[in-house]
Design an enzyme around this catalytic site. Structure first.
Site, PDB file in Angstrom:
ATOM      1  N   LYS A 166      -6.818   2.050  -3.771  1.00 32.70           N
ATOM      2  CA  LYS A 166      -6.401   1.095  -2.245  1.00 32.70           C
ATOM      3  C   LYS A 166      -6.526   2.119  -1.145  1.00 32.70           C
ATOM      4  O   LYS A 166      -6.895   1.727  -0.056  1.00 32.70           O
ATOM      5  CB  LYS A 166      -5.000   0.530  -2.456  1.00 32.70           C
ATOM      6  CG  LYS A 166      -4.726  -0.033  -1.130  1.00 32.70           C
ATOM      7  CD  LYS A 166      -5.572  -1.042  -0.848  1.00 32.70           C
ATOM      8  CE  LYS A 166      -5.195  -1.838   0.768  1.00 32.70           C
ATOM      9  NZ  LYS A 166      -4.002  -2.698   0.489  1.00 32.70           N
ATOM     10  N   LYS A 172       0.080   4.015   9.350  1.00 31.81           N
ATOM     11  CA  LYS A 172       0.518   4.395   8.160  1.00 31.81           C
ATOM     12  C   LYS A 172      -0.634   4.675   7.127  1.00 31.81           C
ATOM     13  O   LYS A 172      -0.488   5.685   6.270  1.00 31.81           O
ATOM     14  CB  LYS A 172       1.458   3.143   7.798  1.00 31.81           C
ATOM     15  CG  LYS A 172       1.998   3.222   6.385  1.00 31.81           C
ATOM     16  CD  LYS A 172       2.591   1.926   5.991  1.00 31.81           C
ATOM     17  CE  LYS A 172       1.932   0.784   5.683  1.00 31.81           C
ATOM     18  NZ  LYS A 172       1.154   0.814   4.209  1.00 31.81           N
ATOM     19  N   THR A 232       0.875  -1.356  -0.097  1.00 31.54           N
ATOM     20  CA  THR A 232       0.043   0.280  -0.080  1.00 31.54           C
ATOM     21  C   THR A 232       0.746   1.336  -0.078  1.00 31.54           C
ATOM     22  O   THR A 232       1.811   1.447   0.860  1.00 31.54           O
ATOM     23  CB  THR A 232      -0.992   0.058   1.228  1.00 31.54           C
ATOM     24  OG1 THR A 232      -1.747  -1.156   1.262  1.00 31.54           O
ATOM     25  CG2 THR A 232      -1.980   1.213   1.221  1.00 31.54           C
TER      26      THR A 232
END
Length: 297
Positions: A171, A239, A95
């Site tokens: 995503k 994150k 990601t």
């Protein structure tokens, strides 16, 4: 067809084993002895660095944490690039933000490789059974070259366009939803516990009614079982919600719910819960209100 999988974590191990079951010649890469040993026990080959991959890798899946690790795994001093066959496809599945995805794809294309911007979803359970969802963008040639691998590791492959960066964009948006859903699931369960509702009954009611979400049903089941072993850790959403904020900032777009959720995951990290299952962001409310979680004294 020689396949490499860099990162034998919760998702990468499942992907590597699924590719192995599909009859592909798979070599896994991980710095941890325990991960390499587990993949060898499953019938695969494993090495400690990408530079030790067999020569002539035709397809490489990179399932590490972020863009920086992806770049190091591909282009660093111990990177995989010299081990790839001419015209090999790199399936970049960490990601990351769309700008990072585009930059990495451009470097691969300059080196004569095919690049697929292909983040994944489904968690460790879906990875283990070859049933991940892949959100991919790239050229038709990249999709064709990656087809044997994608067919082994996923049941749904979204072809989102021919330009790298679109997969990463989708995503990041997905992670906005996932992070907010987990945070609000924990908030709802914590509120119910504080108000005196039986946690199991609350769970049963919500999961049979319109307020349910996949994240509530999945993550709060683990809270009820007092099972904080990380399938997806709190730190992942520190994150990933940071990536949401970064992408939104570049677009002058407000994301107040994602920002609040990130603060909650950050608080859980500060409490020492960063490597616990992400549903245990509920311990932030526990710390603030003194509630007793199921199975905890």
């Amino acid at each position: 067809m020689k396949i490499g999988v860099i990162g034998l974590g919760s998702m990468g191990m499942g992907a590597a084993q699924s590719a192995l079951r599909a009859g592909l010649d798979v070599t896994g890469v991980d710095t941890r002895d325990v991960a390499r040993d587990a993949f060898v026990a499953a019938g695969g080959q494993a090495v400690a660095s990408a530079a030790q991959l067999p020569q002539g890798i035709n397809a490489l899946v990179v399932l590490v944490v972020n863009a920086a690790q992806t770049e190091a795994a591909l282009f660093g001093p111990e990177g995989a690039l010299p081990r790839l066959a001419p015209g090999a496809v790199v399936i970049s599945s960490a990601t990351m933000g769309p700008e990072d995805a585009r930059r990495i794809a451009a470097r691969l294309e300059e080196a004569g490789m095919l690049a697929l911007d292909a983040p994944v979803s489904g968690g460790a359970a879906k990875a283990a059974t070859g049933e991940m969802t892949v959100m991919a963008s790239g050229t038709a040639a990249a999709f064709d070259a990656a087809a044997p691998v994608l067919g082994a590791i996923a049941t749904k492959v979204w072809r989102l366009g021919d330009a790298p960066g679109i997969g990463a964009t989708v995503k990041v948006v997905h992670q906005l939803l996932a992070g907010v859903h987990i945070a609000v699931a924990a908030e709802a369960m914590a509120l119910g516990i504080r108000a005196g509702a039986d946690p199991q009954q609350l769970y049963d009611v919500v999961t049979s009614a319109a307020g349910n979400s996949w994240m509530f049903e999945n993550r709060m089941a683990r809270v009820l079982a007092a099972d904080d072993a990380p399938r997806s850790a709190v730190d992942i959403f520190v994150k990933d919600l940071g990536l949401v904020a970064e992408m939104a900032k570049g677009l002058d777009f407000p994301v107040p719910l994602a920002a609040q959720a990130q603060q909650l995951f950050t608080a859980a990290h500060a409490m020492g819960q960063g490597q616990k299952d992400d549903g245990f962001v509920i311990r932030v409310w526990q710390a603030m209100t003194g509630i007793k979680l199921p199975g905890e004294s």
